[in-house]
Design an enzyme around this catalytic site. Sequence first.
Site: not given
Length: 293
Positions: A60, A153, A209, A236, A239
């Site tokens: 993450c 993504h 997400e 994110c 992201g």
Amino acid sequence: VDNRESPEPKLSKEDAVRICNRNFGVGSDGVILVMPGVHGCDYTMHIYNPDGSQPEANMCGNGIRCMARFIGELEGRTITSNRSYKIHTGAGTIIPTLKEDGQVLVDMGIPILNGNRIPTLLPGHFDGTVIQKPLEVDGKTWLVTCVSMGNPHCVTFGEEHEEHLFDLSTLPLEKIGPLFENHEKFPQKTNAEFVEVISLSHLKVRVWERGAGKCLEIEALSKELVFFFAGITLACGTGACAAFVAAVLEGRAKKNCIVDLPGGKLEVEWRASDHHVYMSGPAEHVFTGTLVL
């Protein structure tokens, strides 16, 4: 969570669900365990999502900044110690650095642009990249660029033939987000980023997400108690990097940019020297406590 003394996680997925619940637990977007390093790394990152699942990349972007600061505190370092760590994740070795200005700089590695590896079933260009390809969603044709930062993504700057710049204030993200996530062109689902270009050095992004919107039954509290975790996230890290990379590929941004998310701003750079993406942002201490499970 300090899990440095054991290669096995102290917490189960059920524990993580309890902790993440904002009514009966601490309240969190996930739980990160700092585990012993492997393959020459200093530490290993182990993540649970709010529903108890684990992201397949076990990484993450926002979380690793928090993890780096937490490790620094465990080692008794100041936030300005300018110390780097090699963190083993499912997406490979990620290297965050505690900077002297209090920010955490993260080497996010080389973005994956080949459609087969992202993965997506959208047709790619001759080099395998999926850039500004049409995608039918909710009766509209969107132009999308696909990127993986260790997780998939799908990035869009608006609909096909749209005359004006994307205005995020009018985006029904709670409706359109799940349709992107579960689209048949993404065999492992996808995170979706909707981007408004402020300038060549400033992007505004909203994120849906993948896998965050699930209904769960928590038996330890009540068999009839159901919680919903929305897929709309305040920020994110992967992201933000994916949206930035897509903007560069589409000629909408320079290779050094501010990415503005509802939860705050990140600085992102795509270096020509090594083709790595570097993300810099804060990691702020909220509290330290003890929870009895």
